[in-house]
Design an enzyme around this catalytic site. Structure first.
Site, PDB file in Angstrom:
ATOM      1  N   HIS A 256      19.351  31.156  -3.593  1.00 25.32           N
ATOM      2  CA  HIS A 256      18.439  31.321  -4.734  1.00 25.32           C
ATOM      3  C   HIS A 256      17.041  31.731  -4.256  1.00 25.32           C
ATOM      4  O   HIS A 256      16.488  32.739  -4.715  1.00 25.32           O
ATOM      5  CB  HIS A 256      18.374  29.997  -5.512  1.00 25.32           C
ATOM      6  N   GLU A 257      16.492  30.969  -3.330  1.00 27.42           N
ATOM      7  CA  GLU A 257      15.138  31.271  -2.855  1.00 27.42           C
ATOM      8  C   GLU A 257      15.110  32.579  -2.079  1.00 27.42           C
ATOM      9  O   GLU A 257      14.131  33.320  -2.119  1.00 27.42           O
ATOM     10  CB  GLU A 257      14.576  30.112  -2.021  1.00 27.42           C
ATOM     11  N   HIS A 260      14.564  35.323  -4.509  1.00 30.31           N
ATOM     12  CA  HIS A 260      13.128  35.483  -4.807  1.00 30.31           C
ATOM     13  C   HIS A 260      12.423  36.236  -3.663  1.00 30.31           C
ATOM     14  O   HIS A 260      11.603  37.120  -3.881  1.00 30.31           O
ATOM     15  CB  HIS A 260      12.457  34.116  -4.953  1.00 30.31           C
ATOM     16  N   GLU A 286      13.131  35.418 -11.739  1.00 32.07           N
ATOM     17  CA  GLU A 286      14.263  34.495 -11.833  1.00 32.07           C
ATOM     18  C   GLU A 286      15.570  35.273 -11.929  1.00 32.07           C
ATOM     19  O   GLU A 286      16.620  34.809 -11.464  1.00 32.07           O
ATOM     20  CB  GLU A 286      14.066  33.588 -13.053  1.00 32.07           C
TER      21      GLU A 286
END
Lengths: 492, 492
Positions: A256-257, A260, A286
């Site tokens: 997830h990170e 980003h 997101e």
């Protein structure tokens, strides 16, 4: 292109603001990852000093006069004007009061959550809501006061659009959820065996590296709540958290990170260090973390590539677990209390719950006395259960206690944006699954960089969606994506 | 004590400067300990932005007018005036040119050292020397131009005093060295066996903790060159370096930096966050790192407490090494090329060498063409050997390439200050060795805190020495300390 003198001055001022802002980010990064505990008071003072300097420059006379008559069709001017206008509209008194109330509000919320005592928190929430209404009115709005708040996180988005998108989304999520719940529950108990930290660390880093995270311009550290931050040009950092009894936390958190981070690392060099050197909106940001975490990171193709390696690292837990069982387990759908641990299908319903409540709170249609009951009732309606306590219900998230009304919808917008962009990618790259299964993550990465990442904040969310997919954001892409995926997985 | 309005404004301005300065320290800390490599250009810009802000405040109109007529017998006013006066005397052009020349000078030096090519570095050194002379003249001096440089690191110290102290020091160091070299060389080969990093890390931390380092207000990280830094109030950080083939590096490095940190952590809370919340001078600071590293950290008493624990961690290397042999090995005296690895006896001679040469360079008595030969000749005279290459001779240290003329003497002054202060401590605490051997490090720490640390920069080096030991700094205390210690160790 040559620019006139004021434009160059505007660039210099922007550069100084971004440098100060990235310094503030380093101060936060260090606070979460390495600072000794008693340094916290001094650190708050340092951050507030730098933030004050940022505010003085953003809202100052020099910025005002440089923006006067500047060409707002230029993306840099457009974003600087937007930032300036918001800043000058907020009276200093209100900024200070909000900052103070947010600090005390978060403290009060933390205690209230620990003691499962909503009433102890309510006066703080009442005060925050009052100040938030003042803030919205100071910023200004046309159709709905909520728009002024939403705009902070999702520039130029309107709540009327969110209403329409979320109504459609909650309807298909609910119906899909009902069909899944008719099936036998998935056994994912092997994901909660003991997974030693060292192996998780190695595997997470390998995945992040394979996805394309550039470690010469970034690092991974640990923190209680994972996040991504930019403490400088060519300096994008992420954190993760290792839980030896819950293997999914670190790996999907890291993916997830990293999503980003890939966005931030993919911004065109000419935008880096300017106001355009960031994501287009919270929702678009997101969308990328969720695309990498869910659409790619929980796909069969992804694990065809990575599952053998994972089995190699944790043979005692996984050597006897067949691929299909593993894939189903990491895609288990089941309503649960906690938003941040929700699966792809129920996640959006958690957001709809919060969004509807904060709209009603803001408009005054819902008294804060009645908020816990409203939460529980809506939870039953959307997710099928009433939370056992307020601590895992209305007191679950930190956002409201920090005055961040208008933030929640960007999480679910991310799912909608992400699915729509990914559909365009899939259309253009016909062998995408084969490429991913072969570990060629540069294929989706190059496409996303070209279409989304390199533009930074030079394109609005709406401009991006239209240029890439031919139309503004729609809920139907996400519906189709989920329908196809879960029909297959669960044999619906 | 109540203060008038301007004094309060002065305190506020000081506070802002110190906050900015500590932010600059965090930027440096992060650069050395965690920053991704390609972030370096952006980081330089951030640091220069903050340093520019510090300079504007230190040298600005507001500071000038607040200082006007302020009472210079107040330590805060005294230090702020000193800082202000130095800053306003330096023209911006010179500051910028020096900063630029230091950056290019350090790059050139690094290459020249790698390729053992002094001549490639000479033009840069020539330019740096020219600008340094201009700087000294801009700051102003009375008896000797060198004084203006020395004063930056050792406030109010004069080169005539250093000349006298160093003449005396080099004479007793040389004679002591000659007597030691008459004895059989110490075998310290067991210190260079393989010492696994994990054990070194554990032991270093235990020692640092036992000495009194407060981990709630500090941390230990790793970096190529160990250092101590203060990135905020109640936030003192040190770094160390683990070399599995050279056990002494990490342990004595950690003790050294912990000495610096104890000084900083011992400053009175009312001075923390002000210009007085730092050490009195570089020399006094160094006196504390060296007292802890050498006088305490290489003493029999210290190792009586710690050697059993060290043997427990590294039994394969040390279980058969008797205490006396270990103690002699960590106190081995032998002239060697590298200043930073020198023992207590030869260290001062390395400094005298550099001090004499930089004085002659500055006065013009020594042409830079002749510098390598002058280095080698003086090395032979003081240390008994000519360096094999310029890389380990004249190009050894980074200081001159960074324009830091006047810095070197503070290292050796640290030894003199330290021995003199420690003699006073020993006089007042009669059972000091027993206390140390029992691990009661709070005994020397409390005394040093009371006499030295808590005063921060509110007392000058000379005021500290006089108040604690009854007289200004003398070389004789260090002579006596060494004489006593090495007579015993080597049976001279």
């Amino acid at each position: 292109m040559t620019h006139n003198e004021p434009y160059t001055q505007l660039q210099d001022l922007d550069r100084e603001i971004r440098n100060l802002d990235s310094i503030a980010q380093l101060l936060s990064w260090d606070q979460e990852t390495g600072m000794p505990p008693k340094a916290v008071t001094g650190r708050a003072e340092q951050i507030s000093l730098i933030e004050g300097m940022v505010h003085d420059r953003v809202a100052g006379e020099e910025m005002a006069s440089l923006l006067e008559g500047a060409d707002t069709s230029d993306p840099l001017v457009r974003m600087l004007r937007r930032e300036h206008d918001r800043a000058v509209r907020l009276p200093r008194r209100l900024v200070t009061e909000l900052a103070k109330q947010q600090t005390t509000g978060q403290l009060a919320w933390r205690h209230a959550k620990q003691e499962n005592n909503y009433e102890a928190f309510r006066p703080y929430l009442e005060e925050l809501l009052k100040l938030t209404r003042e803030k919205a009115d100071a910023i200004g709005w046309e159709d709905d006061r909520y728009d002024a708040l939403l705009d902070e996180y999702e520039p130029w988005m309107k709540s009327s659009t969110v209403d329409r998108l979320f109504d459609e989304m909650s309807s298909f999520l609910s119906s899909l959820l009902a069909r899944i719940l008719d099936k036998k529950a998935v056994d994912d108990s092997f994901l909660f065996l003991h997974y030693p930290e060292e192996g998780q660390r190695r595997f997470s880093r390998e995945v992040s590296e394979a996805m394309g995270f550039d470690f010469s311009r970034g690092t991974i550290a640990e923190s209680v709540h994972p996040f991504t931050i930019r403490p400088g040009d060519d300096d994008i950092r992420i954190t993760t958290k290792y839980d030896e009894g819950a293997f999914k936390t670190a790996i999907f958190g890291t993916i997830h990170e990293t999503g980003h981070a890939l966005y931030e690392q993919g911004v065109a060099p000419s935008y880096v260090g300017t106001i355009l050197g960031q994501g287009s909106s919270h929702g678009i940001h997101e969308s990328q973390s969720r695309t990498w975490e869910n659409i790619i990171g929980r796909s069969a193709a992804f694990w065809r590539y990575f599952y053998p390696r994972l089995q190699e690292i944790f043979p005692e837990n996984l050597s006897s677990v067949p691929f299909e069982r593993f894939l189903l387990a990491v895609n288990k759908v089941r309503p649960s209390d906690i938003r941040t641990e929700a699966d792809e299908v129920t996640y959006g319903l958690h957001i709809v719950l919060r969004y509807r409540l904060e709209r009603k709170m803001l408009s005054g249609d819902l008294s804060l006395r009645d908020l816990p009951e409203a939460w529980n009732t809506l939870s039953e309606e959307l997710l099928g259960f009433r939370p056992e306590t307020d601590a895992v219900g209305v007191l679950q998230d930190t956002h409201w206690s920090g005055g961040a009304f208008g933030y929640f919808p960007t999480y679910a917008l991310g799912n909608l944006y992400g699915a729509q962009l990914f559909a365009a990618l899939r259309k253009e790259v016909s062998d995408l699954d084969e490429q991913i299964a072969a570990g060629h993550f540069h294929v989706p990465l190059s496409w996303l960089t070209e279409k989304v990442y390199r533009h930074g904040a030079a394109r609005t969310a709406n401009e991006l969606m239209t240029s890439v997919s031919g139309e503004p954001v729609q809920a139907s892409y996400f519906a189709r994506y989920l329908e196809e995926k879960y029909t297959g997985l669960y044999g619906l």
